[in-house]
Design a protein around this motif. Sequence first.
Motif, PDB file in Angstrom:
ATOM      1  N   ARG A   9      34.695  35.300  24.985  1.00 20.32           N
ATOM      2  CA  ARG A   9      33.140  35.498  25.194  1.00 20.32           C
ATOM      3  C   ARG A   9      33.158  34.746  26.811  1.00 20.32           C
ATOM      4  N   LEU A  13      31.516  36.547  30.268  1.00 20.24           N
ATOM      5  CA  LEU A  13      30.092  36.303  31.319  1.00 20.24           C
ATOM      6  C   LEU A  13      30.836  36.204  32.521  1.00 20.24           C
ATOM      7  N   VAL A  54      25.054  43.784  25.441  1.00 20.50           N
ATOM      8  CA  VAL A  54      24.840  43.350  23.986  1.00 20.50           C
ATOM      9  C   VAL A  54      25.057  44.671  23.164  1.00 20.50           C
ATOM     10  N   TYR A  65      26.747  39.810  20.412  1.00 21.37           N
ATOM     11  CA  TYR A  65      25.753  38.930  21.098  1.00 21.37           C
ATOM     12  C   TYR A  65      24.399  39.080  20.426  1.00 21.37           C
ATOM     13  N   ILE A  68      21.541  38.268  25.823  1.00 17.33           N
ATOM     14  CA  ILE A  68      22.249  37.573  27.037  1.00 17.33           C
ATOM     15  C   ILE A  68      20.936  37.567  28.034  1.00 17.33           C
ATOM     16  N   ALA A 135      24.617  33.406  26.806  1.00 19.21           N
ATOM     17  CA  ALA A 135      24.639  34.477  25.844  1.00 19.21           C
ATOM     18  C   ALA A 135      24.481  33.652  24.470  1.00 19.21           C
TER      19      ALA A 135
END
Length: 755
Positions: A9, A13, A54, A65, A68, A135
Amino acid sequence: TIGYFLSERRNDLQSVSGGKELSAYFVSRDLGMSEQYGLKVGIFVVDRLLKQMVAEKTINDAVIYERIFFIDDQGVLLADSEHKKKGNSAIGMPEPFLLRSEFTPVHLVGNEGDTRILMVSPYYFKGRYRGQLVAVLSTACLLEQVVTLPGESSVYDIHILSDDGRTVARHDYGRHPMRYRLPDNLELGSGRFLFFRTAGEGGQATDMAALKLPVKSYPLSVVLYLKSDVMFGYIDPWRELLATGFLALVVMGIFAILARVNTQNLVLRTRIDESTRQHGQLSDKNIQLEQEIDLRKQVELQLRDKQRQVEERTLELQSSMQRAYALAYYDTLTGLPNRKLLMDRLHQAMATARRSDHSIGLFFLDLDRFKNINDTLGHPTGDALLKLVADRLNLCVRDEDTVARFGGDEFIVLLPVLHQARDAVRVANKILSSMAARFGIDENDVFTSTSIGIAVFPDDGADAETLLKHADLAMYAAKESGRNTYKFFSNEMNRAAMERRDMETRLREALPREELFLVFQPQYNLPTGDVVGIEALLRWRHEEKGVLTPGAFLQLAEESALILPIGEWVLRTACTQAREWIDTLGTHIRMAVNISARQFHQSNLLDIIGKVLIETELPPECLDLELTEQVIMENAEENIRTIYQLKAMGVAITIDDFGTGYSSLGYLKDLPVDRVKIDRRFISEIQPESNDVPIVEAVLAMAARFDLAVLAEGVETETQLDFLKWLGCKEAQGFYLCPPLEAAQLSEVIRPASS
């Protein structure tokens, strides 16, 4: 598994932070672009990217998610995968979290039963912190990463806890979850089993086992609860077997059989021992011999290994020395000798020439308009061109000659033996012809030329530095002669260089010594005769040469960067005078000020103009900035952005010397300019049969099509004025109408312009 999940994750990002969407938004924002002119589009693009992430990021059809969003360094929400109102800092997160200056990748917010896992990634643009991506992870998807243990229902419970003991997520197997908890007086250590007794279903005491595993690098742990009889239930049958004694009987029987076999083999073992003793003595001898042989082999192997290491190290040192030599003495781009190696060879050639009493030829080459190629086609194309130029130069000289890259687009050709001047001319012509041919680079046809300065040893210099300087002066003389040619050094060039250096020194002192002053030439509305504008013109009161016009020193100021302080002084002085005329005469007449190329490209131009307008209290609409076509069209797209920003300040823009440059009509129609000035060379000989008439007519027609005003400069005769009126030109300036005057004299000429 959870650690890997969270690391992935973070990578998600960081991929967004490294993408072009956020950087494009902040580029526009730093340029001062408003939402009306495209900044809102940048936010929309980032919004769309977050929504897409997402929607598409799933594991086994489960979304990763929940949301975000991006918040800037002031805690303001800029982009969000949900439909949130932008600019709202109240987004459900505590203020200290939004404005923290030190970042950790995972944060837990909320209370027991409603804890949210936030993954945070700071965003930096041009080395400065600009905000952070946040997130909100799906706890259900997180739990799926560990809910893979086999077993029966109602055997296992799995809990994910925070370091402070809050339950982040839990999974209970079976229809009737156990929901066991550790007693308050017991503490579960990481990586260990803990056995305890607790009240289970129906109030019955149940033996339990618990195992706690931390998630490395994150503030989370996984706890597994299960009944202890699951772990030990499979060894109960063996406990019963031992209890009945059956296993003991089996063991005793095995020992009895082994004892009988040992008795029968006793005699055989005695004989074997005797034979072994006799052979042992011989074996000891053999072992000693084998050890000596092995030791000798090891020594030989070690010697061979050391020899191999020495050979490898020698090769590495030789390779390193070769690389170091290449870096020290050769240009990394073209592979040509660099300045250091050139100077070494030049000194050697000069020493040989002194002993043998012969001459040396030194060529200083500079590519013509190389900057334009870099600006229009890009630096990779420019680098490719330099490589091809180096190859062609090598083909133009002998093996004993040297071609070196001196720096940038400058090259040096050294002819260590030059019998007569015509030999240098032959090589120079060969180089010029070679450079004139097309260069094919990435499907582009690139054309260039070179200007060559030639200095001859010992006539033009007795040392290397002087010879190089004189070849450089000759090269500049070749450029001033129209480029794409060669020039031999002469003493006249040296004298001109000395005068230029003296002029530059005096020009540096001219501003503080108040030798610079302005004169002003009015611009007239031809149909009404009113003064509608005034152009500020720079003069230099030289203590030896008298009053000099810009043609005598402006190029020197541009090349030496003196134009920056001088140009700012001109702007401030002209605006101050315009303000004074407003106060004393009550007339708002535009003040035209010329902006040079170097001024226009300085990074703080907008700040300087804004500061001057504020300090002089001159209305922006009274300032008219004059830019030449050449200045605008160099790096046109960036310059057009600057012109739009100037227009946003309220000042007027005029294209000076129009018709002499290379304006693209495609750009011109997009430029927010107010007027164009027809260059004086088209006005000086204008008459009904002149070839300049169609040009002037075309400029007037084009300006009318683009709704631009036209001003003719350099009007010096009544015939020129009458013909311009007949052609429909509305504005003009020149000596016939009024020569440049100092401010006090011009005040008597000015009269209010008609509305």
